[in-house]
Enzyme design. Sequence first.
Site, PDB file in Angstrom:
ATOM      1  N   HIS A 235       0.834  -1.212   0.000  1.00 37.26           N
ATOM      2  CA  HIS A 235       0.000   0.000   0.000  1.00 37.26           C
ATOM      3  C   HIS A 235       0.868   1.263   0.000  1.00 37.26           C
ATOM      4  CE1 HIS A 235      -3.164  -2.883   1.391  1.00 37.26           C
ATOM      5  NE2 HIS A 235      -3.828  -2.200   0.489  1.00 37.26           N
ATOM      6  N   ASN A 236       1.510   1.506  -1.134  1.00 41.20           N
ATOM      7  CA  ASN A 236       2.365   2.686  -1.283  1.00 41.20           C
ATOM      8  C   ASN A 236       1.946   3.452  -2.544  1.00 41.20           C
ATOM      9  OD1 ASN A 236       3.577   1.302  -3.509  1.00 41.20           O
ATOM     10  ND2 ASN A 236       4.784   0.117  -2.029  1.00 41.20           N
TER      11      ASN A 236
ATOM     12  N   VAL B  21       3.132   3.532  -5.452  1.00 44.21           N
ATOM     13  CA  VAL B  21       3.170   2.793  -6.721  1.00 44.21           C
ATOM     14  C   VAL B  21       1.848   2.047  -6.929  1.00 44.21           C
ATOM     15  CG1 VAL B  21       4.406   1.077  -8.103  1.00 44.21           C
ATOM     16  CG2 VAL B  21       5.674   2.591  -6.585  1.00 44.21           C
TER      17      VAL B  21
HETATM   18 ZN    ZN Z   1      -5.850  -0.010  -2.937  1.00 42.10          ZN
END
Ligand code: ZN
Length: 325
Positions: A53-54, A56
């Site tokens: 969850h970043n 990108v």
């Molecule tokens: Zn998401």
Amino acid sequence: FIFILFLGNSLVSLTFHLFNLHGLIEHFQLDTMKLRRFLVMVQEDYHSQNPYHNAVHAADVTQAMHCYLKEPKLSKSLTPWDVLLSLIAAATHDLDHPGVNQPFLIKTNHYLATLYKNTSVLENHHWRSAVGLLRESGLFAHMSLENRQLMESQIGDLILATDISQQNEYLSMFRSHLDRGDLCLENPNHRHFILQMALKCADICNPCRTWELSKQWSEKVTEEFFHQGDIEKKYHLGVSPLCDRQTETIANIQIGFMTYLVEPLFGEWARFSNTRLSQTMLGHLGLNKASWKGVQREQSGSADDVDPTFEEMDSDILPQEPRLS
Ligand SMILES: [Zn+2]
């Protein structure tokens, strides 16, 4: 699926490019300095140390959303407003994600769980964070207050739809509309509903990519789950489902995820928009599932071990799967 995304500036570059491509800068008279500043703030609010969850992932979802917006069934009815909201919602949909899930926040008495009363805790936080950055950037300060408020609430509807534990409700509604054939994309409410479904698809479309790409996303998300499990073990919090590296495998998690969440969603999406893109995605999905089953067979010697965790999460979306009586 054209862009190759690198860590770093991908979310800013991609979203700025898409705003340009869709003519949004001109149509909404946006100040490009403010737009860039807003996108940089969004990118920086993602945690680069999260394996999955970043920024990108956010760029990847924004890219997928753009592809769905271009599908003929949808594109001819969309207004610039719809495209604007969709791209902002996609870029911000996981903003400031802490890298742990809602059950973790609840059991550790995290302030966000209290603030949002244990309901769509993360999604509410992503939405309110997006609103905070929109206001801080002044990107839409030249619009009327009424329009800005409408924008904030509609972005919220889109982001809240990405709560996977609510998929059952959205999918049943989608299926009913498709069964009755009553979706009218001239109707703004129907259009908005389809944009919610499109964002849901964009968010979980990793298994619909080619094996090489899909496998990497699967490894990233599992790494994040297992990291949470490690913390839960260390502090004796009870390990959450899918988070125990001793008992779970990527293959089991992926097969459960595909069977109970991705296949039902993309099956309906392909009924709505039966294009080459939809068929290609379903094709990859089938191949990837077969590949994970191959991995599973090698690891355990038994083939049909489907992780029931996703079934418990969302038990009514399974008409396609044979069930034990
Ligand atoms: Zn998401």
